[in-house]
Design an enzyme around this catalytic site. Sequence first.
Site, PDB file in Angstrom:
ATOM      1  N   SER A   1      41.518  41.545  30.169  1.00 43.39           N
ATOM      2  CA  SER A   1      40.841  40.298  30.525  1.00 43.39           C
ATOM      3  C   SER A   1      41.504  38.956  29.915  1.00 43.39           C
ATOM      4  O   SER A   1      42.108  38.999  28.744  1.00 43.39           O
ATOM      5  CB  SER A   1      39.341  40.247  30.225  1.00 43.39           C
TER       6      SER A   1
ATOM      7  N   LYS B   1      34.840  46.811  31.135  1.00 46.15           N
ATOM      8  CA  LYS B   1      35.726  45.789  31.710  1.00 46.15           C
ATOM      9  C   LYS B   1      34.855  45.326  33.026  1.00 46.15           C
ATOM     10  O   LYS B   1      34.711  44.102  33.338  1.00 46.15           O
ATOM     11  CB  LYS B   1      37.209  46.023  32.119  1.00 46.15           C
TER      12      LYS B   1
ATOM     13  N   HIS C   1      32.032  43.487  31.829  1.00 44.98           N
ATOM     14  CA  HIS C   1      32.543  42.018  31.286  1.00 44.98           C
ATOM     15  C   HIS C   1      32.726  41.094  32.729  1.00 44.98           C
ATOM     16  O   HIS C   1      32.274  40.043  32.691  1.00 44.98           O
ATOM     17  CB  HIS C   1      33.819  42.226  30.838  1.00 44.98           C
ATOM     18  N   ASN C   2      32.968  41.630  33.797  1.00 48.27           N
ATOM     19  CA  ASN C   2      33.330  40.878  35.023  1.00 48.27           C
ATOM     20  C   ASN C   2      31.801  40.506  35.737  1.00 48.27           C
ATOM     21  O   ASN C   2      31.828  39.512  36.095  1.00 48.27           O
ATOM     22  CB  ASN C   2      34.085  41.685  35.844  1.00 48.27           C
TER      23      ASN C   2
ATOM     24  N   GLU D   1      30.751  37.912  33.680  1.00 50.57           N
ATOM     25  CA  GLU D   1      31.419  36.671  34.226  1.00 50.57           C
ATOM     26  C   GLU D   1      30.878  36.247  35.327  1.00 50.57           C
ATOM     27  O   GLU D   1      30.699  34.657  35.405  1.00 50.57           O
ATOM     28  CB  GLU D   1      32.974  37.100  34.447  1.00 50.57           C
TER      29      GLU D   1
HETATM   30  C1  6PG Z   1      39.350  38.504  33.858  1.00 46.15           C
HETATM   31  C2  6PG Z   1      38.857  38.260  35.107  1.00 46.15           C
HETATM   32  C3  6PG Z   1      40.094  39.031  36.143  1.00 46.15           C
HETATM   33  C4  6PG Z   1      39.869  38.403  37.654  1.00 46.15           C
HETATM   34  C5  6PG Z   1      38.534  38.745  38.019  1.00 46.15           C
HETATM   35  C6  6PG Z   1      38.330  37.895  39.470  1.00 46.15           C
HETATM   36  O1  6PG Z   1      38.808  39.162  33.253  1.00 46.15           O
HETATM   37  O2  6PG Z   1      40.733  38.242  33.512  1.00 46.15           O
HETATM   38  O3  6PG Z   1      38.070  38.763  35.562  1.00 46.15           O
HETATM   39  O4  6PG Z   1      39.606  40.459  36.173  1.00 46.15           O
HETATM   40  O5  6PG Z   1      40.118  37.194  37.565  1.00 46.15           O
HETATM   41  O6  6PG Z   1      38.829  40.005  38.842  1.00 46.15           O
HETATM   42  O7  6PG Z   1      37.297  38.740  39.976  1.00 46.15           O
HETATM   43  P1  6PG Z   1      36.610  38.088  41.493  1.00 46.15           P
HETATM   44  O8  6PG Z   1      37.755  37.729  42.295  1.00 46.15           O
HETATM   45  O9  6PG Z   1      35.787  39.058  41.672  1.00 46.15           O
HETATM   46  O10 6PG Z   1      35.918  36.744  41.177  1.00 46.15           O
END
Ligand code: 6PG
Length: 481
Positions: free
Chosen positions: A128, A182, A185-186, A189
């Site tokens: 990430s 991960k 984590h998302n 996010e």
């Molecule tokens: C990270 C981000 C990366 C990406 C996401 C965006 O941890 O660096 O999470 O993995 O930017 O996958 O996710 P979406 O397109 O689903 O918003």
Amino acid sequence: ELAQIGVTGLAVMGRNLARNFARHGHRVAIHNRTYAKTESLLAEAGSEGTFVPSRSMADFVASLERPRRVIIMVKAGPATDAVIEELIPLLETDDIVIDAGNAHFPDTIRREAQLKEHGLHFVGSGVSGGEEGALKGPSIMPGGSRKSYESLGPLLEDIAAKVDGEPCCTYVGPDGAGHFVKMVHNGIEYADMQLIAEAYDLIKQGTGASAAEIAEIFRTWNEGDLESFLIEITADVLAHTDAESGQAFVDLILDQAEQKGTGRWTVQNALDLGVPITGIAEATFARALSGSLPQREAARGKLAAHTQAWDVQDRDAFVEDVRQALYASKVVAYSQGFDQIAAASAEYGWDIDRGAMARIWRGGCIIRARFLNRITEAYEREADLPLLLADDYFADAVGSSLAAWRRVVAGAAQNGIPTPAFSSSLAYYDGVRAERLPAALIQAQRDFFGAHTYRRVDKPGSFHTEWSADRSETALDDDEA
Ligand code: 6PG
């Protein structure tokens, strides 16, 4: 001289990871399906370190020292399988294949088993931090065998972000554990982003503040408990004006949020495991709602509002309420995400150390935040903490935000401002702390129409009532129930 690590797939993430290894003095083998990308990497960054380019996969593999460490950085899905198929006949026992893309963890479990049959290690690793993180220090979440980490770990720790001298990389757990973490984590996010968006909307609608003024509020917030990468970039986005029109840039962006799918996977898995991750789910559905164009079109101007005029008397006090509501809702989202990690760890036999996950999320990744130190400390106090929210520190912190949180959610409801993440987080908080829930009634209803049985508070065992007959109650053997 042979290379210490190889990267195949040189789109921006692969390219930046390769450069990061090179900048740390490692010899990096590089390969891409079309050689032009390899050439452009050499032209742009060849002087940053030692790159060993190859045109063919066979030469690429041959350019690596053993055990070979090959990072695949291609689009998640069939492209990953295609590269794996190509690699298998070229590799030898104990070589390590690392998938650093956003793969879905069941795919990682399948691939790990497949490579094990060939005597190879497969490491599904979360990475990430976006493009910049990959280049300057991401947060890295590797799964796979513990043995593979002995040879791979030091290299990954070397290029990972550092916080207080500690690398934001650690062994997560077997097979799909790294990609699972991960994924969560998302999911977090998504929740974090939605909460920030709701806070912005509340302040905008409640006080009429301009985007630039709200940017300043976020900058101030970023100096306190909420300090985080996402708050920081939010301030930057809100302060940005459109070059052509001079308008606030955010007002010119179409209000339909997209997603590549990791948030959806998180929610799907939570449903499978039965873990209530309401904050993440509401955030994911809020994106879906924003993109539901026919429904929004049908509702716009048609559905009544019946709102009260928003009357914010004291702007600063209101902004402070929103800040506290954001903090409390954020704690809920993380608490839920960590619950999901615990449940998955038990279900799939991963033995994930949640405190260590909070530690490697302190830097490099998208959800990096000051707050994560507090989470690490909570798990240091009690490794098997059943509920992060109930840790003394967080219980106090959320408790002291509670009045503000309730005012914000109530105000938003009265004024017709959608706050799905704020509201559902508060509902979760009240649900999880409740002495008694109306679930008792649901059990009785289930027994009424489907003879699904219920348990009683006053005696052990399962029971059924003859609802449509004489309402007599029968005790059932537990295996009968
Ligand atoms: C990270 C981000 C990366 C990406 C996401 C965006 O941890 O660096 O999470 O993995 O930017 O996958 O996710 P979406 O397109 O689903 O918003």
